[in-house]
Design a protein around this motif. Sequence first.
Motif, short mmCIF file in Angstrom:
data_model
loop_
_atom_site.label_atom_id
_atom_site.label_comp_id
_atom_site.label_asym_id
_atom_site.label_seq_id
_atom_site.Cartn_x
_atom_site.Cartn_y
_atom_site.Cartn_z
N LYS A 1 -26.92 20.31 17.36
CA LYS A 1 -26.61 19.12 18.16
C LYS A 1 -26.18 19.53 19.57
CE LYS A 1 -24.53 15.79 16.12
NZ LYS A 1 -23.51 14.91 15.45
N ASN A 2 -25.36 20.57 19.67
CA ASN A 2 -24.91 21.04 20.99
C ASN A 2 -26.08 21.62 21.78
OD1 ASN A 2 -22.28 20.30 20.37
ND2 ASN A 2 -21.77 22.32 19.53
N ASP B 1 -24.06 21.08 13.69
CA ASP B 1 -23.28 21.01 14.94
C ASP B 1 -23.86 21.92 16.03
OD1 ASP B 1 -21.62 19.10 13.92
OD2 ASP B 1 -20.04 20.50 13.33
N GLU C 1 -29.07 10.39 15.40
CA GLU C 1 -27.79 11.05 15.62
C GLU C 1 -27.59 12.26 14.71
OE1 GLU C 1 -24.18 11.74 17.49
OE2 GLU C 1 -25.76 10.30 18.01
N ASP C 2 -28.05 12.15 13.47
CA ASP C 2 -27.74 13.22 12.51
C ASP C 2 -28.97 13.90 11.89
OD1 ASP C 2 -28.63 11.14 11.02
OD2 ASP C 2 -26.93 11.07 9.64
N ILE D 1 -29.26 17.59 11.26
CA ILE D 1 -28.86 18.28 12.50
C ILE D 1 -27.45 18.85 12.33
CG2 ILE D 1 -28.40 18.01 14.97
CD1 ILE D 1 -30.51 15.81 15.02
N SER E 1 -33.26 24.94 13.31
CA SER E 1 -34.01 23.77 12.85
C SER E 1 -35.02 24.07 11.75
CB SER E 1 -34.77 23.14 14.03
OG SER E 1 -35.83 23.99 14.45
N SER F 1 -28.23 18.81 23.18
CA SER F 1 -27.65 18.14 24.35
C SER F 1 -27.93 18.92 25.62
CB SER F 1 -26.14 17.95 24.16
OG SER F 1 -25.48 19.21 24.16
#
Length: 386
Positions: free
Chosen positions: A286-287, A283, A259-260, A281, A242, A290
């Motif tokens: 993002k994972n 992939d 979302e992105d 963000i 990040s 979650s």
Amino acid sequence: MKNIKIYLRKYNNDTSGIVWISFYVQRQKINFSTKVTVEVKHWNEKKSIVAAGDKQSADKNLIIETILARINNVFVKYRLRDKNLSRDLFLREYNRPSDYATFFDFVRDYMKKISHRTELTTLNTHMSVIRKLKEFNIDLIFDDITRDWLDIYFAYLRRELDNNANTAYKNMAIIKKYVLAAYKAGYMTENPFEEWSIKKITSTCVYLNEEELAKLVALYNTGELEYKLHKTLEFFLFMCFSSLHVGDAKKLQLEQFSEDHFTYFRMKLRNSKPEPIQIPISDPLKNLLSKIVGTRKKGPLFEVIQADQTMNRNLKDIAAIAEIDKPITHKVGRHTFATIYLRHTKDLAALKELLGHSDMKETLVYAHVMDESKREGVQCFNSFII
């Protein structure tokens, strides 16, 4: 003091005047009022005193004597120091306020004045530096802080406290801020930092390469670490993907995420550059999110927040487990993001915006990547044989 003139200055045909004092410093005249008003008939010009006929003569003469004593004290002080006294220096010394017993009393009040426009983390750092200074000399006064004293205290930081050069110079830079404030406010007649330079030491930028980062990702995915190490690694990987500082990451709320991308304001630049910073963000981020968030929709991103010192201790254990021979701290996450991003994009301007830097000079700490790219780039000529 020799060659001092005390006289009654009359205006027009008034029957009274004001007592003035004049003398020379380095052939420059100093002439100022004592603000003592005396009738002409009560002024003893020969003795330069208020005559007994004035009912307040004792008090008025005491005021004049006190001023003369202050003048003399300034001259004696500089004579004992074997220092030259100029007109400007005399006036600064004579008019210097005396409402603070020690340098620390001034620092305390000055901190209160700037607290509303200074980040809490910065204030805490300053207080830590001042505490260290207080341990060195709890009774430090303005006159103690000279050019020679700066050398002595810097040596104390390096030899007695075993601070590295970068830490010692950062300490001196913070002290300089308060010394200059005291000088500008008139509490110090000279600026000892005028001829004392604070060197900027380029610190080593520790970062993980892609192979090392992949090791930590694999270790995280196994889920085999004990809980405290797992949460430390989770937070650290978030910073790797990040770009955030640890302080900014700890304050994130789920409402800042879409979302992105997510948006935040850098704590360090809250007052000087309050623009929002938007981070796309990826992939893997993002994972990771979650797994951190689960089914939660609101509230803090990180429910478990560790102290920086705790996280740094845990990161040493994690590095050992992953067989990474580098001194990993929470700062390494941000350096890792910057280094990998720049290696793949070669875009310093975009990296500056992502990191929230106010000046390109800050971003250039990662210029080592550009140097590597240049070395790799010239290899394209290797097919030509001369």
